[in-house]
Design a protein around this motif. Structure first.
Motif, mmCIF file in Angstrom:
data_model
loop_
_atom_site.group_PDB
_atom_site.id
_atom_site.type_symbol
_atom_site.label_atom_id
_atom_site.label_comp_id
_atom_site.label_asym_id
_atom_site.label_seq_id
_atom_site.Cartn_x
_atom_site.Cartn_y
_atom_site.Cartn_z
ATOM 1 N N GLN A 88 20.053 -23.746 7.168
ATOM 2 C CA GLN A 88 19.747 -24.594 5.886
ATOM 3 C C GLN A 88 20.403 -25.925 5.714
ATOM 4 O O GLN A 88 19.669 -26.648 5.307
ATOM 5 C CB GLN A 88 20.014 -23.625 4.690
ATOM 6 C CG GLN A 88 19.431 -22.417 4.684
ATOM 7 C CD GLN A 88 17.791 -22.412 4.473
ATOM 8 O OE1 GLN A 88 17.424 -23.310 3.853
ATOM 9 N NE2 GLN A 88 16.994 -21.784 5.295
ATOM 10 N N ASP A 89 21.522 -26.110 6.259
ATOM 11 C CA ASP A 89 22.306 -27.270 6.093
ATOM 12 C C ASP A 89 21.774 -28.490 7.108
ATOM 13 O O ASP A 89 21.693 -28.039 8.204
ATOM 14 C CB ASP A 89 23.654 -26.943 6.427
ATOM 15 C CG ASP A 89 24.632 -28.324 6.030
ATOM 16 O OD1 ASP A 89 25.106 -28.945 6.916
ATOM 17 O OD2 ASP A 89 25.004 -28.341 4.802
ATOM 18 N N VAL A 90 21.477 -29.630 6.626
ATOM 19 C CA VAL A 90 21.165 -30.544 7.521
ATOM 20 C C VAL A 90 22.137 -30.923 8.824
ATOM 21 O O VAL A 90 21.637 -31.011 9.727
ATOM 22 C CB VAL A 90 20.933 -31.820 6.648
ATOM 23 C CG1 VAL A 90 20.573 -32.899 7.547
ATOM 24 C CG2 VAL A 90 19.743 -31.682 5.617
ATOM 25 N N GLN A 91 23.228 -30.945 8.189
ATOM 26 C CA GLN A 91 24.296 -31.180 9.647
ATOM 27 C C GLN A 91 23.957 -29.988 10.627
ATOM 28 O O GLN A 91 24.006 -30.347 11.544
ATOM 29 C CB GLN A 91 25.568 -31.413 8.970
ATOM 30 C CG GLN A 91 25.911 -32.344 8.578
ATOM 31 C CD GLN A 91 25.665 -32.665 7.036
ATOM 32 O OE1 GLN A 91 24.967 -31.928 6.352
ATOM 33 N NE2 GLN A 91 26.493 -33.651 6.364
ATOM 34 N N ASP A 92 23.820 -28.738 10.170
ATOM 35 C CA ASP A 92 23.862 -27.732 10.893
ATOM 36 C C ASP A 92 22.447 -27.857 11.819
ATOM 37 O O ASP A 92 22.508 -27.366 13.020
ATOM 38 C CB ASP A 92 23.749 -26.309 10.207
ATOM 39 C CG ASP A 92 25.252 -26.030 9.697
ATOM 40 O OD1 ASP A 92 26.144 -26.431 10.410
ATOM 41 O OD2 ASP A 92 25.455 -25.282 8.638
ATOM 42 N N ILE A 93 21.434 -28.214 11.078
ATOM 43 C CA ILE A 93 20.157 -28.442 11.821
ATOM 44 C C ILE A 93 20.302 -29.486 12.926
ATOM 45 O O ILE A 93 19.729 -29.096 13.964
ATOM 46 C CB ILE A 93 19.177 -28.643 10.856
ATOM 47 C CG1 ILE A 93 18.834 -27.526 9.861
ATOM 48 C CG2 ILE A 93 17.620 -29.108 11.718
ATOM 49 C CD1 ILE A 93 17.795 -27.931 8.796
ATOM 50 N N ILE A 94 20.747 -30.620 12.512
ATOM 51 C CA ILE A 94 20.948 -31.675 13.732
ATOM 52 C C ILE A 94 21.792 -31.243 14.769
ATOM 53 O O ILE A 94 21.398 -31.320 15.999
ATOM 54 C CB ILE A 94 21.761 -32.913 12.842
ATOM 55 C CG1 ILE A 94 20.904 -33.425 11.854
ATOM 56 C CG2 ILE A 94 21.665 -34.013 13.974
ATOM 57 C CD1 ILE A 94 21.292 -34.479 10.949
ATOM 58 N N SER A 95 22.996 -30.445 14.481
ATOM 59 C CA SER A 95 23.781 -30.033 15.592
ATOM 60 C C SER A 95 23.080 -28.855 16.399
ATOM 61 O O SER A 95 23.130 -29.209 17.712
ATOM 62 C CB SER A 95 25.072 -29.483 14.922
ATOM 63 O OG SER A 95 25.933 -28.692 15.880
ATOM 64 N N GLY A 96 22.266 -28.149 15.747
ATOM 65 C CA GLY A 96 21.209 -27.253 16.622
ATOM 66 C C GLY A 96 20.292 -27.751 17.416
ATOM 67 O O GLY A 96 20.006 -27.439 18.642
#
Length: 288
Positions: free
Chosen positions: A104-112
């Motif tokens: 859900q978190d944008v930073q987590d999505i970019i890292s993923g």
């Protein structure tokens, strides 16, 4: 000026570059004759390689060694010889959809996303956050953590979140914090980050100080934290698959591995690389 090569020279140059990418070693005529169906003798291949060297497409690191591609040779390969077919990798869309469902978190999505790209390509991947200067500030809020500590929360319309802790030399009452939040919301939210420059923030500071009896140090800290949170150079770059570097033949040399890892640790340099507005192939990159 780039010369137009005949079909034989193109095939030999392409074979040399493809073989050099695999081995990271000088390529000789015998290797090409054995591994590639060029329909010519090793002697003919040697003559063509000599011509390609004279034209600047190949280099010979040692007199007795084979040839390696020059920067000009790589450029010709990228511009003229690489297939332009856009074959979509099976499962790409599904992987992206799963990524958005699981995180859900944008930073987590970019890292993923960086990890997903590296797993798909078996190369090190870099993904940067959205450029902050074209984003708008969606939410700004100050929350009390302890008697003399505040949490500044900044959220952009792209979903990027920055949290900053501000330590004070005084305690702020809940009424003052509520007033500050309403004031900052009115003055800052829904505005382009590029327009929230030092001049604008100083005007906001002056007006707020005139309305409330606040410590100068409070707004100074707020101003510093806000200015640093979304400055152009503060865009974070996420890296995935650094271990894949070790699978590349160029990095059998420990010194080269150290230089590359040092580069990946320099966020300012990575930001400069990622700021390019179009896909760029870097040739002849020197690691210092």
């Amino acid at each position: 000026m780039v010369e137009e090569l005949d079909s034989r020279k193109k095939r030999i140059l392409q074979a040399i570059i493809q073989e050099h990418i695999i081995s990271a070693s000088p390529i000789g005529s015998r290797t090409l004759a054995k591994k590639y169906n060029l329909d010519v003798s090793p002697a003919t291949i040697r003559n063509e390689m000599a011509d390609l060297e004279d034209l600047g497409y190949l280099e010979q690191p040692h007199t007795s060694a084979g040839r390696i591609p020059s920067d000009k040779g790589y450029r010709y390969y990228v511009d003229q010889l690489v297939s332009r077919e856009q074959n979509q990798e099976p499962g790409v869309i599904e992987n992206i959809e799963n990524l958005y469902q699981d995180l859900q978190d944008v930073q987590d999505i970019i890292s993923g996303m960086a990890k997903m790209l590296s797993n798909m390509t078996h190369y090190t991947a870099m993904v940067s956050e959205p450029k902050s200067q074209i984003s708008r500030l969606k939410k700004v809020e100050i929350m009390q953590l302890a008697n003399n500590s505040l949490l500044l929360v900044l959220v952009t319309d792209a979903g990027m979140v920055n949290n900053k802790i501000i330590n004070l030399d005084q305690n702020l009452l809940a009424e003052k914090i509520s007033y500050i939040n309403n004031f900052l919301s009115d003055k800052l939210e829904n505005k382009l980050l590029a327009n929230l420059d030092s001049n604008y923030l100083k005007k906001v500071e002056k007006e707020l100080m005139a309305r409330l009896d606040l410590s100068v140090d409070l707004f100074k800290q707020f101003y510093n934290e806000f200015e640093g949170a979304f400055e152009p150079g503060a865009v974070k770059v996420y890296i995935g698959g650094t271990s894949y570097i070790l699978e590349q033949p160029e990095f059998n040399d420990l010194k080269k591995v150290k230089k590359m890892l040092k580069l990946l640790d320099q966020e300012e340099m990575l930001n400069k690389i990622m700021k390019t507005k179009k896909v760029t192939v870097f040739l002849g990159l020197i690691l210092k």
